[in-house]
Design a protein around this motif. Structure first.
Motif, PDB file in Angstrom:
ATOM      1  N   LEU A   1       0.832  -1.209   0.000  1.00 38.13           N
ATOM      2  CA  LEU A   1       0.000   0.000   0.000  1.00 38.13           C
ATOM      3  C   LEU A   1       0.865   1.256   0.000  1.00 38.13           C
ATOM      4  CD1 LEU A   1      -2.932  -0.670   2.497  1.00 38.13           C
ATOM      5  CD2 LEU A   1      -3.129   0.000   0.100  1.00 38.13           C
ATOM      6  N   LEU A   2       1.837   1.255   0.902  1.00 34.44           N
ATOM      7  CA  LEU A   2       2.695   2.431   1.025  1.00 34.44           C
ATOM      8  C   LEU A   2       3.446   2.685  -0.277  1.00 34.44           C
ATOM      9  CD1 LEU A   2       4.174   2.054   4.638  1.00 34.44           C
ATOM     10  CD2 LEU A   2       2.565   3.788   3.820  1.00 34.44           C
ATOM     11  N   ALA A   3       4.009   1.616  -0.835  1.00 34.29           N
ATOM     12  CA  ALA A   3       4.771   1.766  -2.073  1.00 34.29           C
ATOM     13  C   ALA A   3       3.906   2.358  -3.178  1.00 34.29           C
ATOM     14  CB  ALA A   3       5.320   0.405  -2.501  1.00 34.29           C
ATOM     15  N   ARG A   4       2.713   1.807  -3.308  1.00 33.83           N
ATOM     16  CA  ARG A   4       1.834   2.305  -4.362  1.00 33.83           C
ATOM     17  C   ARG A   4       1.406   3.742  -4.078  1.00 33.83           C
ATOM     18  NH1 ARG A   4      -2.929  -0.152  -5.208  1.00 33.83           N
ATOM     19  NH2 ARG A   4      -2.985  -1.367  -3.286  1.00 33.83           N
ATOM     20  N   GLY A   5       1.159   4.036  -2.808  1.00 31.51           N
ATOM     21  CA  GLY A   5       0.753   5.395  -2.440  1.00 31.51           C
ATOM     22  C   GLY A   5       1.857   6.407  -2.696  1.00 31.51           C
ATOM     23  N   ILE A   6       3.075   6.016  -2.369  1.00 32.39           N
ATOM     24  CA  ILE A   6       4.207   6.910  -2.618  1.00 32.39           C
ATOM     25  C   ILE A   6       4.362   7.140  -4.117  1.00 32.39           C
ATOM     26  CG2 ILE A   6       6.718   7.097  -2.505  1.00 32.39           C
ATOM     27  CD1 ILE A   6       6.473   5.421   0.155  1.00 32.39           C
TER      28      ILE A   6
ATOM     29  N   MET B   1       6.844   9.977  16.205  1.00 27.47           N
ATOM     30  CA  MET B   1       5.758   9.539  15.332  1.00 27.47           C
ATOM     31  C   MET B   1       4.388   9.784  15.971  1.00 27.47           C
ATOM     32  SD  MET B   1       5.133   5.702  13.819  1.00 27.47           S
ATOM     33  CE  MET B   1       4.465   4.902  15.275  1.00 27.47           C
ATOM     34  N   ILE B   2       4.288   9.458  17.236  1.00 22.47           N
ATOM     35  CA  ILE B   2       2.992   9.603  17.899  1.00 22.47           C
ATOM     36  C   ILE B   2       2.639  11.084  18.067  1.00 22.47           C
ATOM     37  CG2 ILE B   2       1.752   9.186  20.054  1.00 22.47           C
ATOM     38  CD1 ILE B   2       3.314   6.517  20.234  1.00 22.47           C
ATOM     39  N   VAL B   3       3.612  11.880  18.461  1.00 22.39           N
ATOM     40  CA  VAL B   3       3.352  13.312  18.559  1.00 22.39           C
ATOM     41  C   VAL B   3       2.893  13.832  17.199  1.00 22.39           C
ATOM     42  CG1 VAL B   3       4.443  15.574  18.830  1.00 22.39           C
ATOM     43  CG2 VAL B   3       4.966  13.740  20.439  1.00 22.39           C
ATOM     44  N   ASP B   4       3.625  13.436  16.181  1.00 24.87           N
ATOM     45  CA  ASP B   4       3.285  13.848  14.826  1.00 24.87           C
ATOM     46  C   ASP B   4       1.859  13.451  14.463  1.00 24.87           C
ATOM     47  OD1 ASP B   4       3.596  14.729  12.193  1.00 24.87           O
ATOM     48  OD2 ASP B   4       4.305  12.758  11.527  1.00 24.87           O
TER      49      ASP B   4
ATOM     50  N   ARG C   1      -4.662  10.980   7.690  1.00 29.48           N
ATOM     51  CA  ARG C   1      -3.935  12.239   7.884  1.00 29.48           C
ATOM     52  C   ARG C   1      -2.444  11.973   8.126  1.00 29.48           C
ATOM     53  NH1 ARG C   1      -7.031  17.011   9.692  1.00 29.48           N
ATOM     54  NH2 ARG C   1      -9.233  16.439   9.534  1.00 29.48           N
ATOM     55  N   PHE C   2      -2.207  10.845   8.769  1.00 33.54           N
ATOM     56  CA  PHE C   2      -0.814  10.546   9.088  1.00 33.54           C
ATOM     57  C   PHE C   2      -0.014  10.110   7.867  1.00 33.54           C
ATOM     58  CE2 PHE C   2       2.454   7.469  10.549  1.00 33.54           C
ATOM     59  CZ  PHE C   2       3.237   8.361  11.278  1.00 33.54           C
ATOM     60  N   VAL C   3      -0.625   9.319   7.023  1.00 37.04           N
ATOM     61  CA  VAL C   3       0.127   8.791   5.869  1.00 37.04           C
ATOM     62  C   VAL C   3       0.135   9.735   4.669  1.00 37.04           C
ATOM     63  CG1 VAL C   3      -0.113   6.354   6.435  1.00 37.04           C
ATOM     64  CG2 VAL C   3      -1.891   7.478   5.072  1.00 37.04           C
TER      65      VAL C   3
ATOM     66  N   ASP D   1       8.267   8.516   4.246  1.00 35.45           N
ATOM     67  CA  ASP D   1       9.113   8.232   5.414  1.00 35.45           C
ATOM     68  C   ASP D   1       8.429   7.371   6.468  1.00 35.45           C
ATOM     69  OD1 ASP D   1       7.236  10.100   6.060  1.00 35.45           O
ATOM     70  OD2 ASP D   1       8.589  11.380   7.226  1.00 35.45           O
ATOM     71  N   ILE D   2       7.526   6.531   6.040  1.00 36.53           N
ATOM     72  CA  ILE D   2       6.790   5.735   7.033  1.00 36.53           C
ATOM     73  C   ILE D   2       7.249   4.276   7.024  1.00 36.53           C
ATOM     74  CG2 ILE D   2       4.523   4.865   7.687  1.00 36.53           C
ATOM     75  CD1 ILE D   2       3.389   7.499   6.646  1.00 36.53           C
TER      76      ILE D   2
END
Lengths: 236, 236, 236, 236
Positions: C166-171, D223-226, C230-232, C179-180
DNA sequence: TATGAATGAGTTTTCATTCAT
DNA sequence: AATGAATGAAAACTCATTCAT
C-alpha cells in the motif's frame, strides 16, 4: 489452648456412629471405588469429631486423618467444614426420629404408651451422647445450621402427633388431664432426658455424682417416667 | 466459616454482663488508670463473647476490640484465653449461688418453700441466658475448666442442703413422699428450667415455637412448679 | 477470591467461540463418539474460560463442567492446562490472519486500500473481544506460549506485506509520505483498534464512558481512519 | 503450570516501585517499628508480583518472602490478597495522575501543550511498565477492583480538563479543528502510548521487533506526537 | 499501667492431574 | 473412546500470643 485434640471423652458408643454392618453378606467389601462407603466413613468420623470438639474446635485435618481417605475427599463430597457439619446434623437428627416411628405407640394403652415414649426418649439420650452433644453445640450457634437442613422441620412433627394422639386417647379414657399442651409436654420429657446427659460434667463436679452414671440409670429412668405420669394423670 | 463474629443473639440481658453503674454517686472514680475497672470491663466483654461463641469459637481479638483497653491488658490480667474463660466461669457461677442464699426458704412452709425454690430456679435461668450458655459450653469441654475453679464445689452444696431441709420438713409434716433423693430432685428441677433456655434454638426451629418466648414464660413456670409439686407430694 | 467463576462479561460474541451448526444438514453426524466434535467443543469452552479468567485464573474444572465430556478427555486431547491454552491461542490467531487474506487490498487504490485495512482491523477487534483478551493475557505471560505455536510467526508477515505494498503504491502515486515504516504503521493501527476494546473497562470506569459501546463505534471507526489517513498522506 | 514463579521479565524499573528516598535526611532509618515503612514495603513488593503474575497468578507467599516482614502483616494491613491488589491499583493510578498535574500545560501554547501532554504520556507508559501491566490485568477482571477504589474516578477527570482546555485554546487561536471530542482524543493518545508497551511481547514475536525497544523509542515518540498533531490541527 | 505492631504455627481450602473401571 | 472418584502439593487465610515503645 495450644494443642489438645480431645475435649471430653470419645463417646463412640451407640447407633449414631460406626458404619452399620448392612450388606455384609456380599463379600465384595473394600472395593477401591465406593463413593457411598467413602461418604459414610467421612460422616461417621466427622460425627465424632464435631461432637467432641464443637464446630469451631473440630479440625478438618483431624477428621481426615481418621478417615480412609484424604482431606480432599471431604471437600469433594461436602464442600466445606460447615457443609460437613450440616450433613452430620442431618444424619443424627434423622436417626432419632426414624427410631421413634418404630415404637408403634398408637397401638398401646395411653398410660403404657406414655411410659414407652418416655422410656424410649430416656434410652435414646442415655445412649446417644453424640446426639446430645451435637444438639447442644448447634444451640450455641443459634440453630443456624440445622435451619438450613431441608429435612429437619418436617421430621420433628411426628413426635408431636404421637403425643397428641396419646393425650387425646388418655383424655377420652378418663385417664389424663385435659389441659396439657402436647408441645409443652414434649419439651418436658426432653428436658428430663436431655439435661442429665448433656450437662452431666458440670453436674458431676458440682455435686460429686455423675447423673449419667450407669448405676443411676435405672433409678432416673423410673423417676422420670413416674414424674411424667403423675403430671399427666387425672387426679381422682 | 469465613467471618461472622455473631453466633446466636447478643443476650446482653441481666446481671451477668454489663458493668452496673453502681458506685457512680461516689467521688469521680474515673481515675486515669483503674485496674479493677479495666478487669471488670474485660470480664464483661469476655462473658458475652465466650457465651456467644464458645471457647474455641471466641476470638481474643474480638474481645479486645470491644474493650476499653487493648489485647495486651487481657493477657496482663488473665494470662491466656483459657485463663480469661475460667475467670468468666468463676464470676458467672458465683452469681447464682449467691442469690440462692437470699431466699430464706427455710422460713417457709415446705410446699411454699418448694414452690419458691422452683420459681427462683426458673426465673434465674430464664433471665441469665449467658449463664446457661456458658454451662452448656463448659460441658462440651467435659467441665475441665470449672473443675479448676477453687470456689466452685463448695458453693453448690448449699442448694442440696436447702432441698434436704425442705424434704425433711415436708416428710415430717406428712406432705411429701419419703423416697426422694435430694440430688435427683435438684437435677430434675434444673433439667426443666435449663433445657427450655439452653436448647431453645433447635427446639424453636423444630417445632416452630421458641420455648423461651416471654409469652410462654408464665405458663411454663406454672407447669414446672406443678410438675415438681405433683412429684414430691404424697398421694392421699 | 472465594468462588465466582465469572470475571468480566461472557463475551460469547463472534466467530471465535461457539461451535457453528455447520454440516448439520448432512447425514446425522451424531455418532456415539466423535473425537473431532469433542475436541472442538472443549476448545470452544476453553476459549471462553481462558479469555474470561486468564491462564492462571481459568479453572480446569470450570472448563470441564461446561463441556459435553469430562475432565479426563481434556487431558486426553490436550495434555495439560497449558497445552489447552496453547491450542486456544493457535485457533484464535489463525482466524484473524485468515480473514485478512480475503480483503484483496492490493486491488484497491492506495487510499481506499488503507481505509479498507483500517476498517477491517477496527471491525475485527471490535467484534472479537475474546481475541483481544487472549492477546492481552498472552502478553502478561511474556508471549511465551504463543512463541511455541509453530504457525504463528509465518502468519503475521502477510499484513506487513500488505502495508508495504500500500505504502509503495501510495508513494508512487504521490499520495503518501515516503518516510513511514510499515511495521510502525501497523503498530499504530493496531494500537488504535486494540486499546479501546482491551482496556475498555478501566477506561469506562475512569471516564464514565465505555469506549467500545456500540453507539461510539461508528464515530471511533471514522476517527481512526481519519487519523491514519492524515498521518500517511503527503501534505501538499 | 507446575511451578514457575516468574512470568515475563521483572520490570523493576521506574517510579512506581521501590520506596522513595524521601525523609532520608533523618538518619533514624530502620526503626524496628515503622508501620508506614512496612506498608510501603509490602506495597512495593506486591506491585511487582501482581504486575508480573496477575491477580490469580500472584502468590501471597511469594510477596511475603520478598518483604521485610511476614505474610501475617500483609493480612494485618490489607486484609486479603484482593485487598492488597486493590491497594496496589490505588497507588499506581495515583502516581500517574499526580505527575500529570505537575506539567503546567495550561501555561503553554496549545500546540506545544499538546506536544508536552503526548510526550509525557508516552514517557510515562514507556517507563512504567508495571502500571501498564496492572491496567491490563485489571481489564481482564472487568475493572471490578478499581471500581471499588474510592479515589479512582475523581482523579481521572483532570486529564480530560487539561485536554478540554488545550482544545478550546487551540480552536480559539485558529490552530485546532473544532470537531474533536476530548475524551476520544485522550483515548487516542492512550492507545498509541499504551499498546506498544502492553502488547510488546506478542508484537515482538509476531514481527521480530520489540516495539518498546529503546532504539525505537525516539522514533515512536516523534511519530505519535506527529500523528496526534496532524489529527488535531486545522488544515489550511 | 498501657499500647499498636509484629509473628510462628497452624487451619481451611483449592487445584491440576491421575487412577480404576 | 470415555468416565466419576480420588489425590498430593500448594495456596490463602487465621489465631493466640509476644515484643518494642
Amino acid at each position: 489452648m495450644k494443642k489438645g485434640s480431645k475435649a471430653a471423652e470419645p463417646d463412640t458408643n451407640g447407633i449414631v456412629s460406626g458404619s452399620p454392618p448392612v450388606d455384609a453378606r456380599r463379600i465384595d467389601t473394600r472395593r477401591k471405588y465406593d463413593p457411598e462407603q467413602t461418604k459414610r466413613n467421612i460422616l461417621d468420623v466427622a460425627t465424632q469429631e464435631f461432637s467432641a470438639m464443637g464446630l469451631a474446635g473440630a479440625r478438618v485435618d483431624a477428621i481426615a486423618e481418621r478417615t480412609n481417605t484424604t482431606k480432599r475427599m471431604l471437600y469433594y463430597y461436602f464442600g466445606s467444614k460447615e457443609g460437613l457439619y450440616q450433613a452430620v446434623l442431618e444424619k443424627v437428627y434423622g436417626d432419632i426420629r426414624a427410631l421413634e416411628q418404630d415404637l408403634h405407640i398408637s397401638e398401646l394403652d395411653p398410660i403404657e404408651g406414655m411410659r414407652a415414649l418416655v422410656e424410649f426418649t430416656f434410652d435414646y439420650h442415655d445412649r446417644q451422647r453424640d446426639f446430645v452433644r451435637l444438639v447442644t453445640i448447634e444451640n450455641i450457634h443459634g440453630a443456624k445450621y440445622v435451619e438450613q437442613v431441608k429435612t429437619f422441620k418436617g421430621r420433628n412433627v411426628t413426635v408431636i402427633h404421637t403425643i397428641e394422639d396419646l393425650l387425646a386417647r388418655g383424655i377420652a379414657a378418663g385417664q389424663f388431664r385435659s389441659d396439657i399442651d402436647p408441645i409443652d409436654l414434649h419439651l418436658m420429657i426432653s428436658s428430663l432426658c436431655f439435661h442429665r446427659v448433656g450437662n452431666r460434667h458440670t453436674f458431676g463436679t458440682a455435686f460429686g455424682r455423675d447423673p449419667s452414671h450407669p448405676r443411676l440409670r435405672a433409678r432416673h429412668r423410673a423417676m422420670i417416667v413416674d414424674a411424667i405420669l403423675r403430671f399427666v394423670k387425672k387426679e381422682d
